[in-house]
Motif scaffolding. Structure first.
Motif, PDB file in Angstrom:
ATOM      1  N   CYS A  75      -6.788  56.882 145.517  1.00 55.29           N
ATOM      2  CA  CYS A  75      -6.388  56.056 144.388  1.00 55.29           C
ATOM      3  C   CYS A  75      -5.624  56.871 143.348  1.00 55.29           C
ATOM      4  O   CYS A  75      -5.741  58.096 143.282  1.00 55.29           O
ATOM      5  CB  CYS A  75      -7.638  55.436 143.764  1.00 55.29           C
ATOM      6  SG  CYS A  75      -7.299  54.221 142.480  1.00 55.29           S
ATOM      7  N   ASP A  76      -4.859  56.175 142.515  1.00 61.79           N
ATOM      8  CA  ASP A  76      -4.029  56.836 141.518  1.00 61.79           C
ATOM      9  C   ASP A  76      -4.828  57.663 140.522  1.00 61.79           C
ATOM     10  O   ASP A  76      -4.314  58.619 139.951  1.00 61.79           O
ATOM     11  CB  ASP A  76      -3.220  55.798 140.730  1.00 61.79           C
ATOM     12  CG  ASP A  76      -2.062  55.255 141.540  1.00 61.79           C
ATOM     13  OD1 ASP A  76      -1.708  55.892 142.548  1.00 61.79           O
ATOM     14  OD2 ASP A  76      -1.518  54.208 141.165  1.00 61.79           O
ATOM     15  N   ASP A  77      -6.083  57.321 140.273  1.00 66.11           N
ATOM     16  CA  ASP A  77      -6.850  58.038 139.251  1.00 66.11           C
ATOM     17  C   ASP A  77      -7.752  59.111 139.842  1.00 66.11           C
ATOM     18  O   ASP A  77      -8.649  59.612 139.181  1.00 66.11           O
ATOM     19  CB  ASP A  77      -7.671  57.059 138.415  1.00 66.11           C
ATOM     20  CG  ASP A  77      -8.663  56.274 139.255  1.00 66.11           C
ATOM     21  OD1 ASP A  77      -8.701  56.486 140.484  1.00 66.11           O
ATOM     22  OD2 ASP A  77      -9.391  55.444 138.681  1.00 66.11           O
ATOM     23  N   GLN A  78      -7.508  59.473 141.101  1.00 70.94           N
ATOM     24  CA  GLN A  78      -8.294  60.525 141.729  1.00 70.94           C
ATOM     25  C   GLN A  78      -7.457  61.802 141.779  1.00 70.94           C
ATOM     26  O   GLN A  78      -6.546  61.934 142.587  1.00 70.94           O
ATOM     27  CB  GLN A  78      -8.730  60.108 143.134  1.00 70.94           C
ATOM     28  CG  GLN A  78      -9.699  58.916 143.119  1.00 70.94           C
ATOM     29  CD  GLN A  78      -9.969  58.374 144.504  1.00 70.94           C
ATOM     30  OE1 GLN A  78      -9.069  58.269 145.314  1.00 70.94           O
ATOM     31  NE2 GLN A  78     -11.219  58.020 144.767  1.00 70.94           N
ATOM     32  N   THR A  79      -7.742  62.740 140.891  1.00 70.47           N
ATOM     33  CA  THR A  79      -6.895  63.927 140.784  1.00 70.47           C
ATOM     34  C   THR A  79      -6.997  64.808 142.021  1.00 70.47           C
ATOM     35  O   THR A  79      -6.030  65.449 142.408  1.00 70.47           O
ATOM     36  CB  THR A  79      -7.267  64.739 139.539  1.00 70.47           C
ATOM     37  OG1 THR A  79      -8.665  65.034 139.588  1.00 70.47           O
ATOM     38  CG2 THR A  79      -6.974  63.945 138.289  1.00 70.47           C
ATOM     39  N   GLU A  80      -8.164  64.889 142.638  1.00 67.02           N
ATOM     40  CA  GLU A  80      -8.315  65.692 143.845  1.00 67.02           C
ATOM     41  C   GLU A  80      -8.248  64.769 145.059  1.00 67.02           C
ATOM     42  O   GLU A  80      -9.163  64.700 145.881  1.00 67.02           O
ATOM     43  CB  GLU A  80      -9.622  66.471 143.807  1.00 67.02           C
ATOM     44  CG  GLU A  80      -9.646  67.502 142.689  1.00 67.02           C
ATOM     45  CD  GLU A  80     -10.892  68.353 142.730  1.00 67.02           C
ATOM     46  OE1 GLU A  80     -11.762  68.084 143.566  1.00 67.02           O
ATOM     47  OE2 GLU A  80     -10.984  69.287 141.931  1.00 67.02           O
ATOM     48  N   ALA A  81      -7.158  64.049 145.147  1.00 66.55           N
ATOM     49  CA  ALA A  81      -7.031  62.993 146.144  1.00 66.55           C
ATOM     50  C   ALA A  81      -6.630  63.557 147.499  1.00 66.55           C
ATOM     51  O   ALA A  81      -5.615  64.218 147.626  1.00 66.55           O
ATOM     52  CB  ALA A  81      -5.993  61.974 145.680  1.00 66.55           C
ATOM     53  N   LYS A  82      -7.441  63.292 148.500  1.00 65.79           N
ATOM     54  CA  LYS A  82      -7.133  63.693 149.858  1.00 65.79           C
ATOM     55  C   LYS A  82      -7.183  62.486 150.779  1.00 65.79           C
ATOM     56  O   LYS A  82      -7.841  61.489 150.485  1.00 65.79           O
ATOM     57  CB  LYS A  82      -8.131  64.746 150.350  1.00 65.79           C
ATOM     58  CG  LYS A  82      -8.074  66.064 149.605  1.00 65.79           C
ATOM     59  CD  LYS A  82      -9.049  67.056 150.224  1.00 65.79           C
ATOM     60  CE  LYS A  82      -9.017  68.389 149.501  1.00 65.79           C
ATOM     61  NZ  LYS A  82      -9.943  69.372 150.118  1.00 65.79           N
ATOM     62  N   SER A  83      -6.497  62.604 151.891  1.00 73.55           N
ATOM     63  CA  SER A  83      -6.567  61.555 152.901  1.00 73.55           C
ATOM     64  C   SER A  83      -7.653  61.891 153.918  1.00 73.55           C
ATOM     65  O   SER A  83      -8.018  63.053 154.106  1.00 73.55           O
ATOM     66  CB  SER A  83      -5.224  61.403 153.610  1.00 73.55           C
ATOM     67  OG  SER A  83      -4.279  60.818 152.749  1.00 73.55           O
ATOM     68  N   HIS A  84      -8.116  60.839 154.587  1.00 74.21           N
ATOM     69  CA  HIS A  84      -9.178  60.981 155.575  1.00 74.21           C
ATOM     70  C   HIS A  84      -8.863  60.078 156.759  1.00 74.21           C
ATOM     71  O   HIS A  84      -8.259  59.025 156.601  1.00 74.21           O
ATOM     72  CB  HIS A  84     -10.533  60.606 154.983  1.00 74.21           C
ATOM     73  CG  HIS A  84     -10.858  61.319 153.715  1.00 74.21           C
ATOM     74  ND1 HIS A  84     -11.541  62.511 153.665  1.00 74.21           N
ATOM     75  CD2 HIS A  84     -10.552  61.034 152.431  1.00 74.21           C
ATOM     76  CE1 HIS A  84     -11.647  62.914 152.413  1.00 74.21           C
ATOM     77  NE2 HIS A  84     -11.052  62.027 151.641  1.00 74.21           N
ATOM     78  N   ILE A  85      -9.284  60.499 157.935  1.00 79.83           N
ATOM     79  CA  ILE A  85      -9.131  59.698 159.143  1.00 79.83           C
ATOM     80  C   ILE A  85     -10.493  59.591 159.815  1.00 79.83           C
ATOM     81  O   ILE A  85     -11.234  60.582 159.902  1.00 79.83           O
ATOM     82  CB  ILE A  85      -8.125  60.334 160.125  1.00 79.83           C
ATOM     83  CG1 ILE A  85      -6.776  60.545 159.456  1.00 79.83           C
ATOM     84  CG2 ILE A  85      -7.955  59.461 161.371  1.00 79.83           C
ATOM     85  CD1 ILE A  85      -5.785  61.303 160.317  1.00 79.83           C
ATOM     86  N   VAL A  86     -10.815  58.405 160.283  1.00 79.66           N
ATOM     87  CA  VAL A  86     -12.003  58.204 161.104  1.00 79.66           C
ATOM     88  C   VAL A  86     -11.579  57.522 162.397  1.00 79.66           C
ATOM     89  O   VAL A  86     -10.622  56.735 162.410  1.00 79.66           O
ATOM     90  CB  VAL A  86     -13.090  57.365 160.397  1.00 79.66           C
ATOM     91  CG1 VAL A  86     -13.519  58.023 159.102  1.00 79.66           C
ATOM     92  CG2 VAL A  86     -12.594  55.940 160.133  1.00 79.66           C
TER      93      VAL A  86
END
Length: 340
Positions: A75-86
């Motif tokens: 999300c835009d307000d997550q400064t430590e934003a990473k992607s994840h795959i399951v």
């Protein structure tokens, strides 16, 4: 689907069975349901909650047979934003199996992952920059997912998008051979500028540098969420919306030519602004384009005007094999019964 269903992504499984990945404000879920060929909804089959720390805009795709993968941005307000795959199994009867494997991206790649299969068990991902200008640029990364759903322990290769210091909503397509094209728009300070890059990606996941092409084109208004598809031969089409925070922001459909060497021969063969046939619809954004048959294409988008911009539309246009776009819409339909 619960009290709220945000950023849904739909996929056809088999027969009358479908799956939809979506989120609410605190978690993400996967639901299977049935719908017949006449579009009649036959009810939900199974639902599974999926735990990932960042769950913005899920994207679901098939790996092999009943093995599927879901990628999540941030999300835009997550400064430590990473992607994840399951990865998990979804069976033909709609039953959702247990999680097979998970993969957390090692760096702050966080917005709108767009996947394409480039070889046996090898995928390329065009992904936008993370939020709050932490790592705001886009990336191309490659990774492996085998037929059993096992994800490689590390990314195979990475490439930082050039030209823009910020990026969102990338779209990747296959050009020819090992050449792929990516279009994306700027984000923040560079919003409204469109980019097309072409790159060699080998079927083992290696990204060949330097890029074959880097092309920058201004989008009239402020371009958002470009989606690129192949039309015919060396002709491609891009639909994109506009910034909704100002008046008279319209979306466009444009065609361009990319040759077999990956060079952009013409980045604006033809262009059709939505406002030419949708007045008084002043805002058009969040578009998606789909080939129907022959020269017929459909574009869905949100839009409206100052009194109500939370409206949904479907329009059809004609694009011939030379890139010429019809001068107006062939058909326009406004979705009823929804405020957004």
């Amino acid at each position: 689907l619960g009290n709220s269903c945000l950023a849904p992504d739909l996929i056809h499984l088999t027969g009358s069975m479908y799956a939809i990945a979506y989120r609410d404000n605190s978690s993400t879920s996967l639901t299977t349901f049935q719908m017949n060929d006449d579009g009649v909804f036959l009810g939900t089959i199974d639902t599974k909650a999926i735990s990932v720390p960042h769950f913005y805009e899920p994207t679901i795709f098939q790996v092999q047979n009943n093995v599927y993968a879901i990628a999540y941005g941030a999300c835009d307000d997550q400064t430590e934003a990473k992607s994840h795959i399951v990865t998990l199994r979804i069976y033909g009867n709609g039953t959702i199996g247990v999680i097979i494997d998970t993969f957390d991206f090692p760096a702050y790649y966080g917005r709108e992952p767009n996947f394409i299969n480039i070889g046996a068990g090898i995928y390329a991902v065009a992904i936008g920059g993370a939020s709050f200008e932490t790592y705001p640029t886009g990336y191309l990364v490659t990774l492996s997912i085998d037929n059993q759903g096992d994800i490689g322990s590390a990314l195979i290769d990475t490439l930082k998008f050039p030209l823009s210091t910020s990026c969102s909503e990338p779209s990747i397509v296959h050009i020819t051979g090992d050449i792929y094209g990516i279009t994306y728009n700027g984000y923040g300070a560079t919003a409204g500028i469109g980019y097309v890059i072409t790159v060699h990606i080998l079927n083992n996941g290696s990204i060949v540098e330097p890029l074959e092409e880097t092309d920058q084109f201004g989008l009239p208004g402020s371009g958002l969420e470009p989606t690129m598809i192949h039309v015919a031969n060396d002709i491609f089409a891009i639909s994109y919306g506009a910034d909704s925070n100002d008046q008279l922001r319209t979306g466009y459909i444009k065609t361009l030519s990319i040759n077999s060497a990956g060079h952009v021969v013409n980045d604006s063969i033809d262009i059709l602004p939505f406002y030419t046939y949708l007045s008084p619809i002043d805002y058009n954004f969040e578009t998606d384009i789909l080939h129907i048959e022959d020269e017929l294409y459909a574009v869905s988008f949100t839009g409206g005007n100052n009194s109500n911009w939370k409206r949904g539309f479907l329009t059809t246009v004609s694009i011939d094999n030379t890139g010429n776009i019809s001068d107006s819409a062939l058909f326009i339909y406004e979705f009823k019964g929804r405020s957004a």
